[in-house]
Design a protein around this motif. Sequence first.
Motif, short mmCIF file in Angstrom:
data_model
loop_
_atom_site.label_atom_id
_atom_site.label_comp_id
_atom_site.label_asym_id
_atom_site.label_seq_id
_atom_site.Cartn_x
_atom_site.Cartn_y
_atom_site.Cartn_z
N SER A 37 0.80 -1.08 0.04
CA SER A 37 -0.17 -0.15 0.00
C SER A 37 0.93 1.39 0.19
O SER A 37 0.27 2.30 0.00
N PHE A 38 2.32 1.12 0.21
CA PHE A 38 2.95 2.34 0.11
C PHE A 38 3.25 2.85 -1.36
O PHE A 38 4.01 3.47 -1.55
N ASP A 39 2.67 2.27 -2.57
CA ASP A 39 3.06 2.37 -3.83
C ASP A 39 4.46 2.34 -4.16
O ASP A 39 4.85 1.31 -3.56
N GLN A 40 4.99 3.37 -4.43
CA GLN A 40 6.55 2.81 -5.01
C GLN A 40 7.47 3.41 -3.78
O GLN A 40 8.32 3.00 -3.57
N TYR A 41 6.81 4.21 -3.09
CA TYR A 41 7.72 5.12 -2.17
C TYR A 41 7.35 4.74 -0.75
O TYR A 41 5.90 4.94 -0.30
N PRO A 42 8.09 4.49 0.33
CA PRO A 42 7.68 4.03 1.49
C PRO A 42 7.24 5.29 2.28
O PRO A 42 7.96 6.44 1.86
N ASP A 43 6.04 5.02 2.89
CA ASP A 43 5.68 6.35 3.54
C ASP A 43 5.93 6.20 5.08
O ASP A 43 5.29 5.12 5.51
N PHE A 44 6.55 7.05 5.71
CA PHE A 44 6.83 6.73 7.16
C PHE A 44 6.21 7.70 8.10
O PHE A 44 6.46 7.88 9.43
N SER A 45 5.21 8.20 7.52
CA SER A 45 4.21 9.00 8.47
C SER A 45 3.44 8.23 9.43
O SER A 45 3.09 7.19 9.16
N GLY A 55 3.63 4.27 13.98
CA GLY A 55 3.92 5.44 14.57
C GLY A 55 4.10 5.47 16.20
O GLY A 55 4.35 4.36 16.50
N ILE A 56 4.15 6.48 16.71
CA ILE A 56 4.52 6.35 18.23
C ILE A 56 3.36 6.14 19.05
O ILE A 56 2.18 6.09 18.74
N SER A 57 3.82 5.71 20.20
CA SER A 57 2.72 5.14 21.21
C SER A 57 1.55 6.07 21.55
O SER A 57 0.39 5.83 21.97
N THR A 58 1.63 7.23 21.66
CA THR A 58 0.57 8.31 21.90
C THR A 58 -0.49 8.30 20.75
O THR A 58 -1.47 8.92 20.87
#
Length: 392
Positions: A142-150, A184-187
């Motif tokens: 589902s990241f298409d071509q580029y990894p999405d780290f958001s 993502g982060i725990s919060t």
Amino acid sequence: ILWTAVQFECLLCADDNRLSAEGETLAGHTVLNTLPRYILYDVNKPEGFNLRRDVFIRMASFIHHMNKVSDYHWILVLPPWHRLYHWRSSNLVQDRVPWSLFFNVDSIKNIVPVVELHEFFQMNGLRPLDAQVTLQDFNLKSFDQYPDFSDKWEIANCKGQVQKEFWNLNNLTFTKSLCISFQGISTLLADIVQELQPRTIIFDHAELALHNYYGGQEYWRIRKSMQFSNNLHEIAKEFMKKNLKQDYLCAHLRRRDFLYGHPSDVPSINNTAKQIIEKLSLMSNIKTIYIATDASKKEFEELNNYLQPYEVFKFEADEKTLNNFLDGGVAIIDQIICSQAKYFIGTSKSTFSFRIQEEREILGLPVETTFNSFCGDNIVKCTQPTKWRFVE
Ligand code: GFB
């Protein structure tokens, strides 16, 4: 020391002010907002004790965040220590061990609102939890071509098996169960709680939630509160008084599954001895060596031979200590002894070694005596551990 399901008793159920399962009040006035709400969690089964300690810090940060942004009072339920993969004494029952066997839980409670699982059952009885959430990775596709780290999450089809029975308790049930792809982060877990509005919720695979700020002020405040129990400190102190009368170097040698998991980081026994002797040749005041290891007896004896004529010590638990404090307690005694050594060398990438380094930072020991690790046999450039300094 261990508790069992039959001991559960519901305090709220015996109380006039109790909530029914639907959330009505029985005493005619609303207590919904004043009753605490609970977050439970569990971690990927094969993970070891010291990675789990790190996941606790992330969940504790999340609880702090929940208590800032929500109208309710949230309490984190300490997941019992249950049959960990590395606990090898098959003659011992090491099921659902409460935190109080290993930690000073009052010290944690001063900083983080927590209860042990048996305390939670006393409040909640055997009512089903409102939600079970199994966290999972996002599909790379589902990241298409580029990894999405958001940071993001979404309700998704379950990728793997959903845990049916936490800690072998068949009476811990859930009203609804869903899988959530999470990055993502725990919060960020707060958004899930906001969406589901549960009073009680359990997150599985909590290790997927990352630190908000690793090594920051909050991290260290929580980490410092995770003191080991007085009983374990006493045993370590007694051993040190009897055997380690002079300054000593502690070496933590992680072997067994690390030989396969991180082969390039684990030196041979001969090379390990060489590296210890090399260090000691630079420190003329240290003649004593303490070894903390999960190595076999044979490997330890081999190492001991190579290290002669230095005095070499290792903690061997007697039957009573092992029965009382289990494999987990014995490992902690090793960690306490290493955290107080004049000089420490650990195994690269081992969280067991990382936790010792943290303990030494909390004790304020000189940084150059702490952040050292063995080099693998064929390593060209041997990198030393990152210096995560204590922040008050
Ligand atoms: O603590 P831990 O997560 O550290 O797991 P790593 C290693 C476990 O092995 C400890 C035992 O919790 C102890 O039960 N152990 C290791 C020791 N060293 C010693 C020692 O010096 N003394 C004693 N008494 N026991 C990771 C695991 O281990 O290694 C992962 O968390 C995975 O699940 C990975 O297996 C390869 O970070 O070293």
